[in-house]
Design a protein around this motif. Structure first.
Motif, PDB file in Angstrom:
ATOM      1  N   ILE A  24       0.835  -1.206   0.000  1.00 41.67           N
ATOM      2  CA  ILE A  24       0.000   0.000   0.000  1.00 41.67           C
ATOM      3  C   ILE A  24       0.867   1.252   0.000  1.00 41.67           C
ATOM      4  O   ILE A  24       0.571   2.233  -0.705  1.00 41.67           O
ATOM      5  N   ALA A  25       1.956   1.247   0.768  1.00 38.54           N
ATOM      6  CA  ALA A  25       2.859   2.412   0.804  1.00 38.54           C
ATOM      7  C   ALA A  25       3.451   2.684  -0.580  1.00 38.54           C
ATOM      8  O   ALA A  25       3.543   3.844  -1.022  1.00 38.54           O
ATOM      9  N   ILE A  26       3.854   1.623  -1.291  1.00 39.51           N
ATOM     10  CA  ILE A  26       4.405   1.791  -2.640  1.00 39.51           C
ATOM     11  C   ILE A  26       3.331   2.343  -3.576  1.00 39.51           C
ATOM     12  O   ILE A  26       3.587   3.261  -4.366  1.00 39.51           O
ATOM     13  N   ALA A  27       2.121   1.790  -3.482  1.00 34.28           N
ATOM     14  CA  ALA A  27       1.030   2.269  -4.337  1.00 34.28           C
ATOM     15  C   ALA A  27       0.734   3.747  -4.080  1.00 34.28           C
ATOM     16  O   ALA A  27       0.529   4.528  -5.028  1.00 34.28           O
ATOM     17  N   ASN A  28       0.725   4.140  -2.811  1.00 34.22           N
ATOM     18  CA  ASN A  28       0.438   5.545  -2.490  1.00 34.22           C
ATOM     19  C   ASN A  28       1.492   6.477  -3.075  1.00 34.22           C
ATOM     20  O   ASN A  28       1.169   7.557  -3.591  1.00 34.22           O
TER      21      ASN A  28
END
Length: 367
Positions: A24-28
């Motif tokens: 999720i952090a990478i996607a954000n």
């Protein structure tokens, strides 16, 4: 007139928070860079990613997949059928979504997804969080374009020319927890005159840590402490009775992890790679209790990388009965030791991991 390409990105990771939240952090981060990009997560059906990813605002599809049990069990009989089903459905997802890049952060579903992606020549990136990788990532690394790691020495397992040491992505809310302490104490309705112990055995909880805290509640509270105790949803019904105990609050799962860390003075934690990376950024004194039930005892290796820098304490599960009260008591009695651990663990933080991984993804997108 020039046109800007709308990128299509698949991320796969799950099973535990340690695989989900980095994805999720990478996607954000990628969404900030490419606001028009299309994102799709692929997880394992009935695992926690099917709830956590939509809560973060992303679409997810589930594969029928699980891991092989290390002990002989009837569940292993279904594994070949699950694998065939997952490979078939991963191919359908990729053919329909047509991703420009595929990112795997570990977990059951990432194996079939990345296997299909690399077989079709789609650029792929593996984010390996642990000091000792699992067999799936070792196999996938042969065809992946890039492998982002958090520890030195992984050329023993992966092609050296593909490795980039970035550290592990962490939730963005952890980067400014020093500013959130008052809000956090209010949020958890804490006594500001007491120190706070935050206990977490990983996102799913840990039986042995829960047993320890139950046994040592009076001892801990006797040190003028209050406790935020994430016991895991599997154990919540067993331990929720302690919500009736003064200065103790039990949670199946803490969604506001930034507040929990901000409010805490001491942390007791497992030593999964994602937790270790977060705790380095958080910078609180930590007692690691590694899980002994993981491949190659990699949680102990993760923890020892911190302990060897005089940046945390470690107690093996087998030594808890003998060592916990002594270690905890000495730590609580020494503000100097608390400060030493806090300062040293902060030095190990790799705060730009998410941005560096996104940089590598961007290079693959623009090839």
């Amino acid at each position: 007139m020039s046109t800007t390409k709308t990128y299509r990105i698949i991320l796969s990771g799950g099973g535990t928070g340690g695989h989900i939240y980095p994805a999720i952090a990478i996607a954000n981060e990628l969404k900030q860079r490419f606001p028009d990009a299309k994102f799709l997560f692929v997880g394992a059906k009935d695992r926690m990613e099917m709830d956590k990813v939509p809560q973060a605002g992303y679409e997810i599809e589930g594969l029928w997949i699980s891991g092989i049990q290390r002990e002989l069990t009837l569940k292993n009989l279904s594994f070949p059928f699950k694998l065939i089903s997952s490979l078939f459905n991963a191919r359908k997802i990729i053919n329909r979504f047509k991703p420009d890049v595929v990112i795997g952060t570990g977990g059951f579903a990432s194996g079939p997804l990345l296997q299909v992606a690399t077989s079709k020549g789609i650029p792929s990136l593996i984010q390996e969080q642990n000091s000792y990788p699992g067999i799936t990532n070792k196999l996938l690394s042969k065809k992946a374009n890039k492998i982002c790691v958090a520890y030195d020495g992984l050329e023993r397992f992966f092609p050296e020319n593909k490795i980039i040491k970035t550290g592990n992505p962490v939730r963005q809310g952890l980067l400014d927890i020093d500013t959130k302490r008052t809000q956090a104490q209010t949020f958890f309705e804490l006594d500001k005159d007491k120190k706070t112990l935050f206990v977490l055995g990983g996102s799913l909880g840990a039986r042995r840590i829960n047993e320890l805290i139950e046994k040592e509640l009076d001892f801990i509270i006797g040190h003028n402490m209050q406790i935020i105790w994430q016991c895991g949803k599997l154990y919540f019904d067993q331990y929720k009775i302690y919500n009736n105990t003064k200065h103790v609050q039990v949670h199946a799962f803490v969604n506001n992890m930034d507040y929990a860390y901000a409010a805490s003075d001491i942390v007791i934690s497992r030593a999964g790679a994602s937790s270790v990376s977060e705790l380095c950024i958080v910078g609180k004194p930590v007692i690691f209790i590694p899980s002994p039930n993981v491949a190659e005892d990699h949680q102990t290796k993760n923890a020892m990388a911190i302990v060897n820098e005089k940046a945390a304490l470690l107690i093996h599960e087998s030594d808890l009965e003998v060592d916990f009260e002594n270690n905890f008591g000495q730590l609580m009695a020494s503000a100097e030791k608390q400060n030493e651990l806090s300062q040293n663990i902060k030095k190990l933080a790799l705060v730009n991991a998410t941005k560096q991984i996104a940089d590598e993804v961007e290079k693959l997108l623009k090839k």
